[in-house]
Every structure is written in C-alpha cells, then in structure tokens.
Design an enzyme around this catalytic site. Sequence first.
Site, PDB file in Angstrom:
ATOM      1  N   ASP A 154      34.123  -2.046 102.579  1.00  0.00           N
ATOM      2  CA  ASP A 154      34.709  -1.794 104.052  1.00  0.00           C
ATOM      3  C   ASP A 154      36.297  -1.763 103.788  1.00  0.00           C
ATOM      4  O   ASP A 154      36.862  -2.567 102.916  1.00  0.00           O
ATOM      5  CB  ASP A 154      34.905  -3.164 104.659  1.00  0.00           C
ATOM      6  CG  ASP A 154      34.855  -2.997 106.135  1.00  0.00           C
ATOM      7  OD1 ASP A 154      35.804  -2.334 106.516  1.00  0.00           O
ATOM      8  OD2 ASP A 154      34.019  -3.522 106.901  1.00  0.00           O
ATOM      9  N   GLU A 192      25.896  -5.556  92.078  1.00  0.00           N
ATOM     10  CA  GLU A 192      26.626  -4.749  92.951  1.00  0.00           C
ATOM     11  C   GLU A 192      27.008  -5.593  94.263  1.00  0.00           C
ATOM     12  O   GLU A 192      26.119  -5.956  94.932  1.00  0.00           O
ATOM     13  CB  GLU A 192      25.646  -3.350  93.322  1.00  0.00           C
ATOM     14  CG  GLU A 192      26.273  -2.649  94.146  1.00  0.00           C
ATOM     15  CD  GLU A 192      25.493  -0.953  94.266  1.00  0.00           C
ATOM     16  OE1 GLU A 192      25.966  -0.350  95.149  1.00  0.00           O
ATOM     17  OE2 GLU A 192      24.720  -0.661  93.398  1.00  0.00           O
ATOM     18  N   ASP A 197      26.887 -13.239 101.901  1.00  0.00           N
ATOM     19  CA  ASP A 197      28.149 -13.470 101.686  1.00  0.00           C
ATOM     20  C   ASP A 197      28.280 -13.410 100.156  1.00  0.00           C
ATOM     21  O   ASP A 197      27.747 -14.298  99.405  1.00  0.00           O
ATOM     22  CB  ASP A 197      28.999 -14.603 102.234  1.00  0.00           C
ATOM     23  CG  ASP A 197      30.640 -14.358 102.170  1.00  0.00           C
ATOM     24  OD1 ASP A 197      31.069 -13.699 100.962  1.00  0.00           O
ATOM     25  OD2 ASP A 197      31.409 -14.637 103.332  1.00  0.00           O
ATOM     26  N   TYR A 209      27.043   8.062 101.892  1.00  0.00           N
ATOM     27  CA  TYR A 209      28.500   7.802 102.346  1.00  0.00           C
ATOM     28  C   TYR A 209      29.353   8.761 101.643  1.00  0.00           C
ATOM     29  O   TYR A 209      30.393   9.405 102.570  1.00  0.00           O
ATOM     30  CB  TYR A 209      28.832   6.416 102.464  1.00  0.00           C
ATOM     31  CG  TYR A 209      30.417   6.138 102.686  1.00  0.00           C
ATOM     32  CD1 TYR A 209      30.603   5.733 103.972  1.00  0.00           C
ATOM     33  CD2 TYR A 209      31.116   6.398 101.766  1.00  0.00           C
ATOM     34  CE1 TYR A 209      31.820   5.550 104.347  1.00  0.00           C
ATOM     35  CE2 TYR A 209      32.823   6.065 102.173  1.00  0.00           C
ATOM     36  CZ  TYR A 209      33.054   5.649 103.222  1.00  0.00           C
ATOM     37  OH  TYR A 209      34.182   5.316 103.862  1.00  0.00           O
TER      38      TYR A 209
END
Length: 236
Positions: A142, A68, A120, A217
């Site tokens: 994002d 993920e 990252d 979210y």
Amino acid sequence: MNHGPRNRALKRNFYGRIKGHNLKPHQLAWLDEDLDALRPGLVSYEHNPERKLLDLKARFGDKPVWLEVGFGAGEHLYHMAALHPDVAFIGCEPYLNGVAMLLGKLRRDPRPNVSVHAGDVRDLFDVLPDNCLQKAFLLYPDPWPKARHHRRRFVTPEHLDPLHRVLVQDSEFRVATDIPDYVRQTMEEVPRAGFNWLGEQPEDWRDPWSDWLSTRYEQKALREGRVPHYMTFRRT
C-alpha cells in the site's frame, strides 16, 4: 537466541482495509472451512494472549521458511510455492477478500507448503523466533501516498526492525513498487534497519527477478505507464 514475548499490547491501530465488497457465499465457506488448518500457528491476541513463540520446526519440519508480507490475491505466493516445493511459505494478508482468493486457488490445486496469517504482520512478528526466516518479500505494498501517512508504510522502523530480527544473517529481502516516493523511502529506511542494497547499476532495479511472476496489479501499472522497481537487499 529467542528472547520470549515481545509485545503484550492488546490492541494496535490498523489503517488498511480488512474487507472490501461483499464476499460471495463460497468465499465465506473457504474462510470458515480452510483457514484454520493453514495458519502457521497461534498468532492473534485472541488465541495467543501470552504471545508465545511459534514452533516453526513442529509446523514445517526442517524446511526453510520464507515470508510474503501483503500477498494481495496470492498470485506470487502461489507461484513461488510451486517453484520451491522444499520451502515453507508464510503469507501474511489482512484483507479478507485477497485471502479468500488465495484459498480458492489452494482449493483448486493445493500447495502443501503454504500457510496463511490473515491479519497484521506486526502480530506475526511478535511470535516469530529470532533468525527463523530465510527470505522475505514486500511486493507492491500500500503506497499511502499522502505525506502525513508515510509513517504507515511498511518501510518504517516499526516493521523493518522486527523483520531484521526474524531474518537470518545474509538472507534476502525483496521489495517491488511502482511508486517513486516509495522507492525513495525504501532506499533510505531499509539500509538504516540493517540491510545492504545489492544493486550497483540502474538495471539492478529495472529488471525483475528470474523467478518473478508479474501479477495483475503490475500489469495494470504497466498499462498506466508506471515503472516497476525491483530492489533486493541482504540482511546484515
């Protein structure tokens, strides 16, 4: 076939947030005490400057491995790990506040099949062997809404090409977003990278997956009138 180290660069530009509001003392303790044991292996340049490939079999045994990318607060990752105890999960998230929230969940109710790369995803791709993952998730990434920032989105060749390399043939790549322009770019770029969209009609991206967990979210997006899109691709 494993092709060895792929990137010996010492530094990459990173544009997202690493840390938000001040972490609470107990969250700092979780990061300090729990994170090392949860790593999938040596990923960072600091600990693996030669970019040696991870030995996933030594780390996870014979379990299939799912990734993920950007797990946020870890709600979906934590949920899926409970649903699929015979799968090993690698969660990748550079935002330490989100990582700390997942570590809190794991403290309360451990998921032995969860590992965490707090950094990252490109660094992780460098050290993953070819054809080592059976499934990948990109959920509400994002959006980078400004046009000049679209090259920073995950759905660009810089991310999709190595993702294609580390996924096995016919594996599944799931993408969820509530941003129409992100849908557009996803539908343009992901097939170019060697993935087939499995949808045939509008319902195929309107309805979530059967094992989906609606995160906080997503609930906020729904309250604000944004429409989630659920896109499923197969690696070819």
